[in-house]
Design a protein around this motif. Structure first.
Motif, mmCIF file in Angstrom:
data_model
loop_
_atom_site.group_PDB
_atom_site.id
_atom_site.type_symbol
_atom_site.label_atom_id
_atom_site.label_comp_id
_atom_site.label_asym_id
_atom_site.label_seq_id
_atom_site.Cartn_x
_atom_site.Cartn_y
_atom_site.Cartn_z
ATOM 1 N N ALA A 181 5.112 -37.722 -15.191
ATOM 2 C CA ALA A 181 4.655 -38.094 -16.530
ATOM 3 C C ALA A 181 5.572 -39.155 -17.140
ATOM 4 O O ALA A 181 5.102 -40.071 -17.829
ATOM 5 C CB ALA A 181 4.593 -36.849 -17.422
ATOM 6 N N ASN A 221 -6.966 -35.012 -24.074
ATOM 7 C CA ASN A 221 -5.770 -35.658 -23.519
ATOM 8 C C ASN A 221 -5.572 -37.076 -24.069
ATOM 9 O O ASN A 221 -5.158 -37.980 -23.348
ATOM 10 C CB ASN A 221 -5.888 -35.684 -21.989
ATOM 11 C CG ASN A 221 -4.540 -35.738 -21.301
ATOM 12 O OD1 ASN A 221 -3.522 -35.417 -21.888
ATOM 13 N ND2 ASN A 221 -4.548 -36.154 -20.041
ATOM 14 N N SER A 280 -0.574 -28.421 -17.879
ATOM 15 C CA SER A 280 -0.743 -28.085 -19.292
ATOM 16 C C SER A 280 -1.413 -26.732 -19.490
ATOM 17 O O SER A 280 -1.551 -26.279 -20.628
ATOM 18 C CB SER A 280 -1.560 -29.173 -19.995
ATOM 19 O OG SER A 280 -2.903 -29.164 -19.535
ATOM 20 N N GLU A 308 -1.618 -33.251 -14.420
ATOM 21 C CA GLU A 308 -1.188 -33.046 -15.798
ATOM 22 C C GLU A 308 -2.028 -31.975 -16.496
ATOM 23 O O GLU A 308 -1.503 -31.156 -17.262
ATOM 24 C CB GLU A 308 -1.275 -34.367 -16.569
ATOM 25 C CG GLU A 308 -0.223 -35.387 -16.157
ATOM 26 C CD GLU A 308 1.184 -34.846 -16.330
ATOM 27 O OE1 GLU A 308 1.566 -34.538 -17.476
ATOM 28 O OE2 GLU A 308 1.897 -34.702 -15.318
#
Length: 366
Positions: free
Chosen positions: A150, A233, A316, A312
């Motif tokens: 990230a 997102n 999450s 991601e």
């Protein structure tokens, strides 16, 4: 005597598969063309995409050009020579598998639809030349893709965003930036992104708005599969910025039917903007990566952005079924390949084993 009383008797049965008189080369060529046309029609009737059918035909035409005879004359020994020839000896595994699969499918069609007719015309019994002895070996699984972190992606987009203030062509650079951001945020394929229309953005649906992906990739070459992708997102923020600040630099009529969400600098005959090509988006991503994330130069592709998105979302806390629906996968097993690099099942099992061992030792040590 009993059979005679029942009216039963023996009769001569003629084999309907008897070979006809030899046919001329022109008639045989016409028959081969008709068979191939029937194969195309049969494949199209299953709902396969035109591109998949064209690819199969292309594979068959290459084999036919090497063999120089109708493919139904091909035997396993011929296939042995072909796959060991200069044509395919150094070819990639995917090419060899695709060629063998196309032959296998074509011969299945011949056996089901034309086996008797081919025997009548040529005297040959159709038999697939690809068998367990010469079928191309090798793992067909997709290569393991480990996406950037990230922090690396944040650095890439921060540098790319900074370029917008000084770049020579703001509109196409901003378009490429927004498209890449969208692929990394909701995992769209590059052809899904470029195929979006302006009206495919549905701001009033769901909690964040949704994208109507009309040309999603179908399973195993089938026709496009539609889906709705929520603008989670930060994807909604990316799109709002692009539509409000950039889109009008390409086109001024968002009400036009079929107006592309990501336009090209080129124009149609009526003066409206064309749809951006996949190559332009790939080139934009490659140039930005080389400038701001050089360690990933020539490695960070649009498909890797899709893997980054899946990773991601998984980190999450999103469940696999929801990620599968977002990415448009037909099978959850495919989705698991996108996120497995972050799974900690082995590490968790090792920690649990250490804890069990520690509990067993309690009280035994001084």
């Amino acid at each position: 005597m009993k059979a005679r009383r029942l009216g039963l008797a023996l009769a001569v049965v003629r084999d309907l598969r008897e070979r006809r008189a030899p046919v001329g080369p022109e008639e045989l060529a016409d028959f081969e063309t008709d068979v191939l046309a029937g194969f195309v029609l049969a494949r199209a009737s299953t709902g396969l995409a035109d591109s998949t059918i064209r690819n199969d035909i292309g594979q068959l035409e290459q084999v036919r050009a090497w063999f120089e005879r109708p493919l139904w004359d091909m035997e396993p020994a011929d296939a042995d020579v072909y796959f060991d020839s200069k044509v395919l000896r150094g070819a990639a595994k995917g090419t060899r598998h695709a060629r063998a699969q196309a032959l296998t499918t074509y011969f299945r069609f011949l056996e089901l639809r034309h086996k008797v007719e081919i025997h009548q015309l040529t005297g040959r019994v159709v038999e697939c030349p690809i068998d367990e002895m010469n079928r191309p070996r090798g793992d067909k699984a997709a290569a393991l893709r480990i996406p950037p972190t990230a922090a690396e992606m944040a650095g890439l987009f921060a540098g790319w965003r900074g370029d917008l203030a000084t770049c020579r062509k703001f509109a196409p650079t901003a378009r490429n930036y927004a498209a890449a951001r969208l692929m990394s945020e909701v995992g769209l394929r590059i052809n899904e992104v470029r195929s979006l229309d302006f009206n495919d953005v549905k701001w009033d649906l769901g909690r964040f708005g949704k994208l109507h992906v009309r040309l999603g990739k179908g399973s195993r070459g089938s026709s496009p599969r539609e889906r709705m992708v929520p603008l989670i997102n930060d994807a909604g923020r990316t799109l709002r910025w692009f539509i409000e600040d950039v889109w009008g630099l390409f086109d001024d009529d968002h009400t036009r039917f079929g107006a592309p969400l990501f336009p090209s600098e080129r124009r149609n005959a009526d003066g409206s903007s064309r749809r951006v090509g996949a190559d332009a988006l790939r080139t934009g991503l490659a140039e930005a990566t080389a400038a701001h994330l050089p360690g990933w130069a020539e490695t960070l592709t649009p498909h890797v952005l899709r893997h980054f998105c899946a990773s991601e979302l998984y980190l999450s806390g999103m469940d696999l079924i929801s990620i599968q629906e977002t990415l448009g996968h037909s099978w959850v097993a495919t989705t698991m390949k996108y996120v497995h690099v972050h799974k900690t099942r082995v590490e968790d099992a090792w920690i649990a084993g250490q804890e069990r061992a520690a509990r067993r030792l309690e009280g035994l040590l001084p």
